[in-house]
Design an enzyme around this catalytic site. Sequence first.
Site, mmCIF file in Angstrom:
data_model
loop_
_atom_site.group_PDB
_atom_site.id
_atom_site.type_symbol
_atom_site.label_atom_id
_atom_site.label_comp_id
_atom_site.label_asym_id
_atom_site.label_seq_id
_atom_site.Cartn_x
_atom_site.Cartn_y
_atom_site.Cartn_z
ATOM 1 C CD GLU A 1 56.068 62.259 65.841
ATOM 2 O OE1 GLU A 1 55.049 62.616 66.463
ATOM 3 O OE2 GLU A 1 57.225 62.345 66.305
ATOM 4 C CG ASP B 1 52.381 63.067 64.949
ATOM 5 O OD1 ASP B 1 53.040 62.031 64.857
ATOM 6 O OD2 ASP B 1 52.791 64.099 65.511
ATOM 7 C CD GLU C 1 49.350 64.073 69.220
ATOM 8 O OE1 GLU C 1 50.090 63.650 70.117
ATOM 9 O OE2 GLU C 1 49.243 65.290 68.927
ATOM 10 C CG ASN D 1 52.423 68.301 63.360
ATOM 11 O OD1 ASN D 1 52.745 68.862 62.317
ATOM 12 N ND2 ASN D 1 52.877 68.683 64.540
ATOM 13 N NE ARG E 1 56.169 70.951 57.169
ATOM 14 C CZ ARG E 1 57.357 70.412 57.421
ATOM 15 N NH1 ARG E 1 57.454 69.330 58.194
ATOM 16 N NH2 ARG E 1 58.454 70.931 56.900
ATOM 17 C CD1 TRP F 1 49.221 69.259 76.360
ATOM 18 C CD2 TRP F 1 48.097 69.489 74.451
ATOM 19 N NE1 TRP F 1 49.403 68.107 75.633
ATOM 20 C CE2 TRP F 1 48.727 68.229 74.457
ATOM 21 C CE3 TRP F 1 47.344 69.863 73.343
ATOM 22 C CZ2 TRP F 1 48.608 67.330 73.393
ATOM 23 C CZ3 TRP F 1 47.223 68.973 72.278
ATOM 24 C CH2 TRP F 1 47.858 67.723 72.302
ATOM 25 N N GLY G 1 42.557 74.021 75.393
ATOM 26 C CA GLY G 1 43.810 74.631 75.816
ATOM 27 C C GLY G 1 44.173 74.372 77.259
ATOM 28 N NE ARG H 1 52.426 77.502 64.578
ATOM 29 C CZ ARG H 1 52.113 76.217 64.495
ATOM 30 N NH1 ARG H 1 50.932 75.836 64.013
ATOM 31 N NH2 ARG H 1 52.987 75.288 64.864
#
Length: 278
Positions: free
Chosen positions: A99, A101, A103, A118, A127, A193, A197, A263
């Site tokens: 995929e 992306d 967005e 991503n 990513r 989200w 957030g 992360r």
Amino acid sequence: MGFSGFALVGVVFSCLLVATCAGNFYQDFDITWGGNRARIFKGGQLLSLSLDRVSGSGFQSKNEYLFGRIDMQLKLVAGNSAGTVTAYYLSSQGPTHDEIDFEFLGNVSGDPYIVHTNVFTQGKGNREQQFYLWFDPTRNFHTYSIIWKAQHIIFLVDNLPIRVFKNAESIGVPFPKSQPMKIYSSLWNADDWATRGGLVKADWSKSPFTAYYRNFNVTSFKSTTSLTDAGLLANELDAHSRRRLRWVQKYFMIYNYCTDLKRFPQGLPPECRRGRFL
């Protein structure tokens, strides 16, 4: 600083290796969900997606592609679009899908849109890079492009590169190069989200929320070409475009997974080594 005239230069296509075709939404896409919230009009030259409290909407391409350049002009949801996401992406199917992306995360009126990018390979993403746009994407149409080749993926906004994801198979990083993908887009409610957030919810008194699409174009590269063939060497970034890429990433990037040490406490992904993710 002006933005007109920033472009990739020296783009030369071999007629034997690429095929360019301007799109018609009636011919090239199917409305897949949302009922009459999705509309094609003006003889197939314009498409709109809408979202209300009941449902969003979406479409997908009839054809699938393996390598190429995809261009689409979008005019995003205007006004208070908090909680909405307009997704525009390439994807294959199945648990090990690939995929690519774009967005667009809605905002409270007056705040900038966030562009979320991503890349998934073999079902795994994580990513993400995110950017603020340097213009109001709701007032006029702007062109959002994906160049997908065997050696890299380039994300562009109005022909200005904002991200390059390089093929790093040589160090064990999977790269999407074997699964054909269709083009998808959807407008949906993500107020759990999307905006700060999930702190800012959709204001349904402002619905329906609507995004518009036009001037779809695809340039397909033959999937049998090798990394060194002329067709796959087209659309390279020249020195000026690389400077523009660095400028966008310096001033408008707000998140980069390759710098998120919290992360990845065991170490950043291998493609994040210096120079590989730019």
